[in-house]
Design a protein around this motif. Structure first.
Motif, PDB file in Angstrom:
ATOM      1  N   VAL A  82       0.872  -1.174   0.000  1.00 14.01           N
ATOM      2  CA  VAL A  82       0.000   0.000   0.000  1.00 14.01           C
ATOM      3  C   VAL A  82       0.900   1.212   0.000  1.00 14.01           C
ATOM      4  CG1 VAL A  82      -1.747   1.280   1.274  1.00 14.01           C
ATOM      5  CG2 VAL A  82      -1.820  -1.227   1.238  1.00 14.01           C
ATOM      6  N   LEU A  83       0.609   2.175  -0.876  1.00 13.99           N
ATOM      7  CA  LEU A  83       1.486   3.339  -1.035  1.00 13.99           C
ATOM      8  C   LEU A  83       0.861   4.571  -0.396  1.00 13.99           C
ATOM      9  CD1 LEU A  83       2.634   1.306  -3.050  1.00 13.99           C
ATOM     10  CD2 LEU A  83       3.096   3.214  -4.612  1.00 13.99           C
ATOM     11  N   ASP A  84       1.644   5.239   0.426  1.00 13.62           N
ATOM     12  CA  ASP A  84       1.251   6.517   1.021  1.00 13.62           C
ATOM     13  C   ASP A  84       2.138   7.597   0.412  1.00 13.62           C
ATOM     14  OD1 ASP A  84       0.592   8.717   2.496  1.00 13.62           O
ATOM     15  OD2 ASP A  84       1.353   7.954   4.408  1.00 13.62           O
ATOM     16  N   TYR A  85       1.551   8.426  -0.430  1.00 16.31           N
ATOM     17  CA  TYR A  85       2.310   9.430  -1.162  1.00 16.31           C
ATOM     18  C   TYR A  85       2.510  10.731  -0.373  1.00 16.31           C
ATOM     19  CZ  TYR A  85       1.427   6.458  -5.226  1.00 16.31           C
ATOM     20  OH  TYR A  85       1.375   5.398  -6.109  1.00 16.31           O
ATOM     21  N   ALA A  86       1.979  10.795   0.833  1.00 14.23           N
ATOM     22  CA  ALA A  86       2.058  12.033   1.621  1.00 14.23           C
ATOM     23  C   ALA A  86       2.754  11.810   2.961  1.00 14.23           C
ATOM     24  CB  ALA A  86       0.666  12.608   1.850  1.00 14.23           C
ATOM     25  N   GLY A  87       3.711  10.886   2.986  1.00 15.25           N
ATOM     26  CA  GLY A  87       4.502  10.686   4.197  1.00 15.25           C
ATOM     27  C   GLY A  87       5.696  11.635   4.190  1.00 15.25           C
ATOM     28  N   PHE A  88       5.429  12.903   4.428  1.00 18.98           N
ATOM     29  CA  PHE A  88       6.450  13.931   4.266  1.00 18.98           C
ATOM     30  C   PHE A  88       7.465  13.966   5.404  1.00 18.98           C
ATOM     31  CE2 PHE A  88       2.806  16.075   1.921  1.00 18.98           C
ATOM     32  CZ  PHE A  88       3.196  15.540   0.708  1.00 18.98           C
ATOM     33  N   ASP A  89       7.068  13.472   6.561  1.00 19.63           N
ATOM     34  CA  ASP A  89       8.021  13.300   7.664  1.00 19.63           C
ATOM     35  C   ASP A  89       7.525  12.150   8.532  1.00 19.63           C
ATOM     36  OD1 ASP A  89       6.003  14.316   9.328  1.00 19.63           O
ATOM     37  OD2 ASP A  89       6.934  16.288   9.525  1.00 19.63           O
ATOM     38  N   THR A  90       8.288  11.826   9.545  1.00 19.70           N
ATOM     39  CA  THR A  90       7.969  10.642  10.347  1.00 19.70           C
ATOM     40  C   THR A  90       6.627  10.771  11.047  1.00 19.70           C
ATOM     41  OG1 THR A  90      10.338  10.330  10.706  1.00 19.70           O
ATOM     42  CG2 THR A  90       8.859   9.093  12.129  1.00 19.70           C
ATOM     43  N   TRP A  91       6.350  11.925  11.601  1.00 14.54           N
ATOM     44  CA  TRP A  91       5.078  12.130  12.299  1.00 14.54           C
ATOM     45  C   TRP A  91       3.907  11.984  11.336  1.00 14.54           C
ATOM     46  CZ3 TRP A  91       2.673  11.738  16.606  1.00 14.54           C
ATOM     47  CH2 TRP A  91       1.495  12.442  16.886  1.00 14.54           C
ATOM     48  N   ASP A  92       4.008  12.595  10.156  1.00 15.16           N
ATOM     49  CA  ASP A  92       2.943  12.461   9.167  1.00 15.16           C
ATOM     50  C   ASP A  92       2.724  10.996   8.803  1.00 15.16           C
ATOM     51  OD1 ASP A  92       2.835  15.217   9.162  1.00 15.16           O
ATOM     52  OD2 ASP A  92       2.846  15.410   6.989  1.00 15.16           O
ATOM     53  N   SER A  93       3.809  10.251   8.609  1.00 12.87           N
ATOM     54  CA  SER A  93       3.685   8.839   8.238  1.00 12.87           C
ATOM     55  C   SER A  93       2.966   8.049   9.322  1.00 12.87           C
ATOM     56  CB  SER A  93       5.070   8.241   7.975  1.00 12.87           C
ATOM     57  OG  SER A  93       5.668   8.806   6.830  1.00 12.87           O
ATOM     58  N   CYS A  94       3.313   8.303  10.583  1.00  8.34           N
ATOM     59  CA  CYS A  94       2.684   7.572  11.687  1.00  8.34           C
ATOM     60  C   CYS A  94       1.207   7.927  11.825  1.00  8.34           C
ATOM     61  CB  CYS A  94       3.421   7.868  12.988  1.00  8.34           C
ATOM     62  SG  CYS A  94       5.117   7.242  13.067  1.00  8.34           S
ATOM     63  N   VAL A  95       0.898   9.212  11.795  1.00  9.17           N
ATOM     64  CA  VAL A  95      -0.494   9.641  11.964  1.00  9.17           C
ATOM     65  C   VAL A  95      -1.348   9.162  10.802  1.00  9.17           C
ATOM     66  CG1 VAL A  95      -2.036  11.625  12.128  1.00  9.17           C
ATOM     67  CG2 VAL A  95       0.129  11.622  13.380  1.00  9.17           C
ATOM     68  N   ARG A  96      -0.833   9.267   9.586  1.00  4.02           N
ATOM     69  CA  ARG A  96      -1.591   8.821   8.422  1.00  4.02           C
ATOM     70  C   ARG A  96      -1.780   7.303   8.430  1.00  4.02           C
ATOM     71  NH1 ARG A  96      -2.608  11.590   3.921  1.00  4.02           N
ATOM     72  NH2 ARG A  96      -1.989   9.835   2.593  1.00  4.02           N
ATOM     73  N   ALA A  97      -0.790   6.578   8.938  1.00  6.40           N
ATOM     74  CA  ALA A  97      -0.948   5.120   9.029  1.00  6.40           C
ATOM     75  C   ALA A  97      -2.175   4.765   9.850  1.00  6.40           C
ATOM     76  CB  ALA A  97       0.300   4.495   9.641  1.00  6.40           C
ATOM     77  N   ARG A  98      -2.410   5.506  10.918  1.00  7.74           N
ATOM     78  CA  ARG A  98      -3.564   5.214  11.773  1.00  7.74           C
ATOM     79  C   ARG A  98      -4.848   5.844  11.256  1.00  7.74           C
ATOM     80  NH1 ARG A  98      -6.319   7.307  16.154  1.00  7.74           N
ATOM     81  NH2 ARG A  98      -4.990   9.156  16.301  1.00  7.74           N
ATOM     82  N   LYS A  99      -4.807   7.155  10.978  1.00  6.38           N
ATOM     83  CA  LYS A  99      -6.035   7.884  10.666  1.00  6.38           C
ATOM     84  C   LYS A  99      -6.507   7.699   9.225  1.00  6.38           C
ATOM     85  CE  LYS A  99      -5.697  11.538  14.143  1.00  6.38           C
ATOM     86  NZ  LYS A  99      -5.737  13.006  14.370  1.00  6.38           N
ATOM     87  N   VAL A 100      -5.579   7.580   8.292  1.00 14.56           N
ATOM     88  CA  VAL A 100      -5.958   7.448   6.883  1.00 14.56           C
ATOM     89  C   VAL A 100      -6.096   5.982   6.480  1.00 14.56           C
ATOM     90  CG1 VAL A 100      -5.278   7.932   4.496  1.00 14.56           C
ATOM     91  CG2 VAL A 100      -4.917   9.664   6.275  1.00 14.56           C
ATOM     92  N   PHE A 101      -5.107   5.156   6.885  1.00 12.75           N
ATOM     93  CA  PHE A 101      -5.090   3.768   6.436  1.00 12.75           C
ATOM     94  C   PHE A 101      -5.675   2.788   7.453  1.00 12.75           C
ATOM     95  CE2 PHE A 101      -1.900   5.987   3.949  1.00 12.75           C
ATOM     96  CZ  PHE A 101      -2.219   5.569   2.654  1.00 12.75           C
TER      97      PHE A 101
END
Length: 232
Positions: free
Chosen positions: A129-148
């Motif tokens: 699964v590709l997350d194209y908006a993981g611009f920094d570590t915090w964004d990647s972690c939060v998006r992993a939970r809230k978006v995915f």
């Protein structure tokens, strides 16, 4: 004589204040790193040590954090992260690989480069699964939970980055284990610069996670792709 003694006292007071200021700056600089190390303690593993795969719990998803790419090729540092993720997948430790990176400008695409690298090594695209908006570590972690919709995952990066990555994902509400490797030591100059950068990045991370509880740059909308991979 009185004037001389006064100057000496003033000089000592200035030195004492300068020393106190230096101590305060040092404490404030190191406090975020101390938090990251302590908060991630017991949730980290070093890849390539004897039996390291046996120590990693089965958490379903590997969050692979992006790093710089050169055209359509990952840098050696990013390639090593992807190799670790592939090992986790082949060992059955994860069913899904969430590839989170930067695709903020035309012609620069970390997640797609990560996917292509893994598919060339036999990992099925259906597991990614590709997350194209993981611009920094915090964004990647939060998006992993809230978006995915992830609830638990293994985060993959290098050792110098691992405490911050694990701590931030845990602060984002994810059950998290981390796997990192020390391949960065092969490139001493970049490693030193990354170590210095990590001090400041961890300070920002603490502000994002604990003080402001910042939203990612792109907070949504929710996606079901990760849930489908895990369910399948």
């Amino acid at each position: 004589m009185a004037k001389l003694l006064g100057n000496v006292r003033h000089s000592r007071k200035a030195q004492r204040r300068a020393y106190q200021a230096l101590v305060l700056v040092s404490v404030l600089t190191l406090a975020p790193t101390t938090w990251a190390v302590l908060y991630s303690a017991g949730h980290r593993e070093v890849a390539d040590t004897d039996g390291w795969l046996r120590q990693v719990p089965d958490l379903g998803t590997a969050l692979v954090l992006g790093a710089r790419v050169n055209g359509e090729e990952p840098t050696p540092m990013l390639a090593r992260r992807l190799d670790i993720a592939a090992e986790l997948y082949r060992a059955g430790k994860v069913k899904a690989l969430l590839l989170s990176g930067d695709n903020s400008r035309v012609g620069y695409d970390e997640p797609t480069t990560m996917r292509d690298y893994l598919t060339a090594r036999g990992i099925p695209a259906s597991a990614m699964v590709l997350d194209y908006a993981g611009f920094d570590t915090w964004d990647s972690c939060v998006r992993a939970r809230k978006v995915f919709g992830a609830q638990r995952l293994t985060v993959v990066t290098q050792l110098f980055h691992l405490p911050r990555a694990v701590a931030l994902c845990r602060a984002a509400g994810l059950e998290t284990y981390g796997v990192g490797d020390d391949s960065a030591k092969q490139w001493p100059a970049p490693t030193y610069s990354y170590a210095v950068r990590e001090l400041f990045a961890t300070g920002k991370a603490v502000a994002d996670a604990l003080v402001f509880k910042s939203d990612p740059v792109f907070p949504g909308p929710p996606e079901t792709s990760l849930r489908r991979v895990l369910a399948g």
